[in-house]
Motif scaffolding. Structure first.
Motif, short mmCIF file in Angstrom:
data_model
loop_
_atom_site.label_atom_id
_atom_site.label_comp_id
_atom_site.label_asym_id
_atom_site.label_seq_id
_atom_site.Cartn_x
_atom_site.Cartn_y
_atom_site.Cartn_z
N ALA A 45 11.07 -9.28 -14.69
CA ALA A 45 10.29 -10.11 -13.61
C ALA A 45 10.44 -11.49 -14.22
O ALA A 45 9.31 -12.11 -14.35
CB ALA A 45 8.77 -9.57 -13.66
N ARG A 46 11.47 -12.01 -14.38
CA ARG A 46 11.71 -13.36 -15.14
C ARG A 46 10.99 -14.35 -14.16
O ARG A 46 10.28 -15.14 -14.73
CB ARG A 46 13.00 -13.64 -15.42
N GLN A 47 11.68 -14.52 -13.12
CA GLN A 47 11.33 -15.72 -12.30
C GLN A 47 9.72 -15.54 -11.72
O GLN A 47 9.04 -16.63 -11.95
CB GLN A 47 12.12 -15.64 -11.05
N PRO A 48 9.19 -14.58 -11.46
CA PRO A 48 7.67 -14.58 -10.82
C PRO A 48 6.91 -14.87 -12.19
O PRO A 48 6.00 -15.59 -12.09
CB PRO A 48 7.39 -12.97 -10.71
N VAL A 49 6.93 -14.57 -13.35
CA VAL A 49 6.45 -14.92 -14.66
C VAL A 49 6.53 -16.35 -14.88
O VAL A 49 5.38 -17.01 -15.30
CB VAL A 49 6.81 -13.99 -15.85
N GLN A 50 7.54 -16.90 -14.86
CA GLN A 50 8.08 -18.40 -15.07
C GLN A 50 7.19 -19.04 -14.12
O GLN A 50 6.45 -20.08 -14.35
CB GLN A 50 9.40 -18.60 -14.79
N ILE A 51 7.13 -18.78 -12.92
CA ILE A 51 6.46 -19.33 -11.88
C ILE A 51 4.85 -19.41 -11.95
O ILE A 51 4.33 -20.39 -12.10
CB ILE A 51 6.73 -18.66 -10.27
N ALA A 52 4.28 -18.14 -12.32
CA ALA A 52 2.88 -17.93 -12.80
C ALA A 52 2.59 -18.86 -13.87
O ALA A 52 1.42 -19.51 -14.04
CB ALA A 52 2.73 -16.46 -12.91
N THR A 53 3.74 -19.08 -14.76
CA THR A 53 3.00 -19.86 -15.97
C THR A 53 3.26 -21.27 -15.45
O THR A 53 2.37 -22.10 -16.09
CB THR A 53 4.48 -19.69 -17.12
N ALA A 54 3.92 -21.94 -14.55
CA ALA A 54 3.90 -22.99 -14.17
C ALA A 54 2.58 -23.38 -13.21
O ALA A 54 1.66 -24.30 -13.67
CB ALA A 54 5.02 -23.39 -13.40
#
Length: 151
Positions: free
Chosen positions: A103-112
């Motif tokens: 889940a790389r992209q969703p976790v990065q988006i949630a971090t942003a």
């Protein structure tokens, strides 16, 4: 004759020989739920004692409020995506312990989204709490993450 740097040799120890490794002693559910409920209780008590309602009524307007609202909405949408949409679509829940591959992209988006919500909430509540604002925002962040972690 010199053949370049030598590679260091490492030996992997079995789990019983690694006493300080987190993986060798799994945490029980009671401890995990206890920590989560502690953060949630601290957040609720803090909200009560610092009179968060009046601070939001007096300072909860303008650009920081709208940034906070949009970023928290995006963060919640990513949560629903990972917890409900992905399991329905694929039939399996993503293992967030291995988020780099699953889940790389969703976790990065949630971090942003979390960074934007943290900065905007500090910006919004600074007139009410001054230098204590980052501590207040951190406790609210930990309470929110602990609440979501219960699912």
């Amino acid at each position: 004759m010199y053949s370049g740097p030598t590679q260091p040799t490492t030996t992997v120890l079995p789990n019983s020989d690694r006493p300080y490794d987190e993986r060798s002693t799994p945490r029980t559910r009671v401890i995990r739920y206890g920590e989560s409920l502690g953060w949630i209780a601290a957040t609720l008590l803090l909200a009560y004692f610092i009179d968060l309602r009046s601070a939001l009524q007096n300072y909860g307007y303008g650009i920081p409020f709208y940034l906070l609202f949009l970023s928290m909405s995006g963060w919640i949408l990513v949560f629903f995506y990972l917890q409900f949409y992905v399991p329905i679509r694929t039939g399996t829940r993503p293992d967030l312990k291995h988020w780099e591959t699953q889940a790389r992209q969703p976790v990065q988006i949630a971090t942003a989204f979390a960074v934007v919500s943290g900065v905007s909430s500090i910006w919004m509540l600074w007139p009410a709490y001054g230098w204590f604002t980052p501590l207040v925002v951190f406790l609210f962040f930990m309470g929110t993450v602990s609440f979501i972690g219960l699912f």
